[in-house]
Design an enzyme around this catalytic site. Sequence first.
Site, PDB file in Angstrom:
ATOM      1  N   LEU A  17       0.827  -1.204   0.000  1.00 22.27           N
ATOM      2  CA  LEU A  17       0.000   0.000   0.000  1.00 22.27           C
ATOM      3  C   LEU A  17       0.864   1.257   0.000  1.00 22.27           C
ATOM      4  CD1 LEU A  17      -2.870   1.165   0.096  1.00 22.27           C
ATOM      5  CD2 LEU A  17      -2.674   1.202   2.597  1.00 22.27           C
ATOM      6  N   GLU A 485      23.081  12.666   7.096  1.00 26.25           N
ATOM      7  CA  GLU A 485      22.704  11.309   7.537  1.00 26.25           C
ATOM      8  C   GLU A 485      22.460  10.347   6.376  1.00 26.25           C
ATOM      9  OE1 GLU A 485      19.583  11.430  10.460  1.00 26.25           O
ATOM     10  OE2 GLU A 485      20.433  13.175  11.458  1.00 26.25           O
ATOM     11  N   CYS A 517       6.693   4.006   7.186  1.00 25.03           N
ATOM     12  CA  CYS A 517       6.813   2.791   7.983  1.00 25.03           C
ATOM     13  C   CYS A 517       8.205   2.735   8.618  1.00 25.03           C
ATOM     14  CB  CYS A 517       6.606   1.547   7.122  1.00 25.03           C
ATOM     15  SG  CYS A 517       4.991   1.477   6.318  1.00 25.03           S
ATOM     16  N   ASP A 600      18.521  13.312  19.758  1.00 23.16           N
ATOM     17  CA  ASP A 600      17.078  13.343  19.521  1.00 23.16           C
ATOM     18  C   ASP A 600      16.325  12.462  20.518  1.00 23.16           C
ATOM     19  OD1 ASP A 600      17.285  15.036  17.377  1.00 23.16           O
ATOM     20  OD2 ASP A 600      17.402  13.434  15.893  1.00 23.16           O
ATOM     21  N   HIS A 696       6.135  17.053   6.753  1.00 21.90           N
ATOM     22  CA  HIS A 696       5.372  15.875   6.361  1.00 21.90           C
ATOM     23  C   HIS A 696       4.405  16.176   5.217  1.00 21.90           C
ATOM     24  CE1 HIS A 696       6.874  15.016  10.393  1.00 21.90           C
ATOM     25  NE2 HIS A 696       6.844  13.754  10.028  1.00 21.90           N
ATOM     26  N   CYS A 728      10.929  18.868  11.603  1.00 19.88           N
ATOM     27  CA  CYS A 728      11.447  17.503  11.743  1.00 19.88           C
ATOM     28  C   CYS A 728      12.518  17.285  10.675  1.00 19.88           C
ATOM     29  CB  CYS A 728      10.309  16.484  11.607  1.00 19.88           C
ATOM     30  SG  CYS A 728      10.652  14.898  12.415  1.00 19.88           S
TER      31      CYS A 728
END
Length: 756
Positions: A17, A485, A517, A600, A696, A728
């Site tokens: 999905l 990163e 995920c 973090d 996001h 973020c």
Amino acid sequence: MKTSIIGYPRVGALRELKFASEKYFKGILPVEELQQTASQLRSANWKLQQENGVDFIPSNDFSFYDGLLDTSCLLGIVPQRYEALGLSPLETYFAMARGYQGDKGDVKALAMKKWFNTNYHYMVPEIDDTTDIRLTGSKLFDEFTEAKQLGITTKPVLIGAFTLLKLARFTGSKQAKDCVPAIVEAYKAVLSQLNTLGAAWFQLDEPALVTDLTVEDIDLFTELYNGILSAKGGVKVVAQTYFGDIRDCYQALQALPFDGIGIDFVEGKQSLDLVRKHGFASEKVLFAGVLNGKNIWKNQYKQTVALVREINKHADQVVIGTSCSLLHVPYTLKHETKLTAANKQYFAFAEEKLRELADLKLILAQASPEASTLYTENEKLFSASRLTNDNSVQKRVAALTDADFTRLPVFAEREAIQKAKFNLPLLPTTTIGSFPQTAEVRANRAAFKKGNITEEQYKQFNFDRIAECIAQQEEIGIDVIVHGEYERNDMVEYFGECLDGFIFTENAWVQSYGTRCVKPPVVWGDISRSKPITVEYSAFAKSHTNKLVKGMLTGPVTILNWSFPREDISLKESALQIGLAIRDEVLDLEANGIEIIQIDEAALREKLPLRRSDWQCEYLSWAIPAFRLVHSGVKAETQIHTHMCYSQFSDIIRDIDAMDADVITFEASRSDLAIIDTINECGFRTEVGPGVYDIHSPRIPSVDELKQGLNRMLDKIEVSKLWVNPDCGLKTRGVTETWASLKNLVQAAKEIRATL
């Protein structure tokens, strides 16, 4: 004995999905194919549960993005700014989830928060004075019918009216009590439709009942369900709770005309005592959550059989099931080819938990459960030792003293020292750490893991990306830069791979939000660090710039909360073990010239007990010290940052200040900067970086929009305390939108800085 599932994972065992949705977002997958993928996943889930003998199989637990967002759309709780876009229903749905920026308009996404004490995020329903709450959607009924056409009668599931109102954001004069008449009629309309379709049971999820409730809350719940349940008809309704016990409303639930009540006997510490003390209404079915729906360790049948026997003494009708939705565990062990048999025998993912329920059903049906082969084989496993202890780690934890949790000098002195040393401008700009993980970055990592390239080739690729990232940050003028990163697959999994005591899966994905995920590591044994983890990349970054470079680490509480923890030792013990390992890394970074280090703690609030009375004794008393342990050994000149993701921090703001970091960045762009008022009220001393835009969402914020946000912050935050950053990490964003957004961020900061 019958069995029930509260909910099942929905992204697909191999994230089908996720990949289909992301192709749809990019315009390269037709909506029909997205719907087909969704239908195939639902069908597979239902058939699997049927094959394993589940008696109460849920439907409408599937979602393209979030179940609470689905509920909002079902009931017409769609803010006008999204309706005004003139999009299709599915496009409107995704605009609410992700924001929209295109030829039909520019709107931000709904606020996003953590779902109770989990790492799952929900979209916050938004109710204003014009909201017309009524049944407008059909998803609940469509999926019930879809399953019925496959020959599977399901138990439709919906977020309950009380939890919906408790989690909603009210933006006008209207409050929860004002919505009662409309929401009662909407849920009655749902029941009417389910009666027409021939549903036998209807599950209303009410996890808000396990939180601290006031008399007014219980009155609201009672008023809602006296109205809603008057329209039950032939449908039986279960009030399903999870994530804790229902001590505040146990008797109120018994008095209402529910046909079943779902109670969590895993996280519900007082659940068994409540049943013992008050009994359970004989006309109701007790849906007993006895199988852990959050962790991946195999169930010990001996303990569960004993628990069910005790429950049976006080309830006439009992159905056993999971403690919560299996959304919070991976799909199946079938795709794990690298875990050893010795490891796998201890694990149960979602599919394996179905088999455990089937086993328990068979065991409990026998006159002598202890004689069952299923029971005795399971007990053999638990009587064996996993040999996971490391005496040197345990001794190091035991030797800790108060001094190991205290940083000197005090914050005010450090702040003055750091400002003099760094000489940063007002409103210093930075990012949270990660930069886009492009297909090339992921391919490089995959090639190295498969042995297709050498370690030298793998590292050189990363070094090249770091150099490019630093050059671009310098070009647009970011003040404190990061290395990007590129070597990290995930902020927790990466550190777990570099620490002793963890084991890892290949496909044990768990949904965090939408299409995002994570693959949590498994804490298998005592944890330690045998060699430096991030020093090489951070030192390389420092050598390529004259600007300040921020070292990036994940804190012990987040590493633990975003892993599957051991159940044979306390969370406190595990957190301190991880804390010592990360402390070693912090000191190594400092020794290699990294003067700003971000640790973090994105998940600090995640495992906070849902009741205030349990906060200090159960969680904060060790979570805050675990963070302090990590940084207490650094020099005054070394600046410690931390970052916190989507959550509600206002009620623990003093505890966050007590973490004794020098700078804290946190999400604020979706929460209307509400946390800033709380910061001011409690005299928060730490410097802060409230996120000025939402990463996001694919939207690119304009300079004017960012300036407006910063000016609102400056109305409430002293300019010398304010940092400017996204809310973020940028790992999940596209390259073009990332650099365009950061360029606007820096420009906004510069323009405001010029006026100060």
